[in-house]
Write a protein that holds these residues in place. Structure first.
Motif, PDB file in Angstrom:
ATOM      1  N   GLN A  34      47.323  68.016  -5.365  1.00 23.03           N
ATOM      2  CA  GLN A  34      46.276  68.511  -6.557  1.00 23.03           C
ATOM      3  C   GLN A  34      45.497  67.055  -6.395  1.00 23.03           C
ATOM      4  OE1 GLN A  34      48.116  69.494 -10.129  1.00 23.03           O
ATOM      5  NE2 GLN A  34      46.007  69.608 -11.190  1.00 23.03           N
ATOM      6  N   PRO A 121      38.885  76.406  -8.938  1.00 28.05           N
ATOM      7  CA  PRO A 121      39.307  75.500 -10.235  1.00 28.05           C
ATOM      8  C   PRO A 121      38.672  76.112 -11.168  1.00 28.05           C
ATOM      9  CG  PRO A 121      38.417  74.106  -8.546  1.00 28.05           C
ATOM     10  CD  PRO A 121      38.285  75.483  -7.922  1.00 28.05           C
ATOM     11  N   GLN A 127      44.975  79.558 -11.320  1.00 29.66           N
ATOM     12  CA  GLN A 127      45.801  78.361 -11.817  1.00 29.66           C
ATOM     13  C   GLN A 127      47.300  79.010 -11.937  1.00 29.66           C
ATOM     14  OE1 GLN A 127      44.477  75.386 -11.606  1.00 29.66           O
ATOM     15  NE2 GLN A 127      42.854  76.379 -10.672  1.00 29.66           N
TER      16      GLN A 127
END
Length: 241
Positions: A34, A121, A127
């Motif tokens: 990340q 993103p 996510q």
């Protein structure tokens, strides 16, 4: 009802006719990164391993995806990324049909088909999938590829080898292709009482039914003692002992 609209509804969506094969993501192959600055999440691993025979009795040979990888690297080929092949589940929930990211690396190496996936993103669905991968809640990649040309398939008896294939997309998935495989232990072996039991055990190791039958037939033939025809036996052969 508008007949033109009816025809369009029948034709859409134009889903590709592909086959899906899954590969478990092992801890030794998975790398999760990340970026603290951008927040982008990347995951790497293998979608195919050369030494693996999948649940369908298929083994991809190194070079099978060479053309795909070359075209991808050159920017002439896109390989999409979904969760659980969501493009096929558009009718359940449109969210499932969203692409969760993009592949930034796709190449063959000595182990298999290596990839690096960057999750989109800010996309909620992406996510969520990234969080599941990080937590090891989901543990697989699955290749959706177009049916190979029969000339690129070789039947080895116990499995088939695929020498060339074209990829449509690679999904992050819940279950590996060899999810039917079982750990072979003493209890499993001791439970074999009939040929059907043995065949079922072989099938659980990842061999489809027809190949399990072929393997059983060969093993049965190997166990039968070889006897010479009576006419060829030496009546005084006992003197040699």
């Amino acid at each position: 009802m508008n007949q033109n609209l009816l025809v369009r509804n029948k034709a859409l969506p134009n889903l590709p006719k592909v086959q899906c094969r899954r590969m478990p993501i092992g801890a030794e192959n998975l790398r999760f990164i990340q970026d603290d600055k951008t927040g982008a999440v990347k995951v790497s691993g293998y979608a195919v391993k050369w030494d693996s025979i999948n649940f369908y009795g298929e083994k991809f040979i190194r070079g099978a995806f060479a053309e795909v990888c070359a075209a991808f690297t050159a920017g002439n080929k896109k390989v999409h990324a979904y969760y659980n092949h969501g493009w096929r589940m558009y009718w359940v929930d449109s969210l499932m049909a969203l692409r969760i990211g993009k592949y930034i690396v796709l190449r063959e190496d000595e182990i298999g088909l290596y990839l690096e996936l960057e999750f989109t993103p800010g996309l909620y669905w992406a996510q969520q999938v990234a969080a599941m991968v990080k937590h090891e809640t989901v543990d697989g990649f699955s290749v959706a590829f177009y049916p190979p040309n029969p000339m690129d398939i070789e039947d080895k008896g116990t499995h088939v080898e695929i020498k060339r294939a074209d990829i449509y997309e690679i999904s992050v998935v819940d279950e590996p292709a060899d999810s039917a495989a079982r750990i072979i232990n003493d209890d499993a072996i001791d439970s074999i009482e009939t040929e059907n039991d043995a065949e079922e055990l072989i099938r659980s190791m990842g061999f489809p039914g027809e190949y399990a039958k072929k393997l059983m037939a060969r093993l049965s033939g190997m166990q039968k003692p070889h006897e010479e025809p009576v006419s060829q036996k030496d009546p005084l052969g006992w003197l040699d002992y």
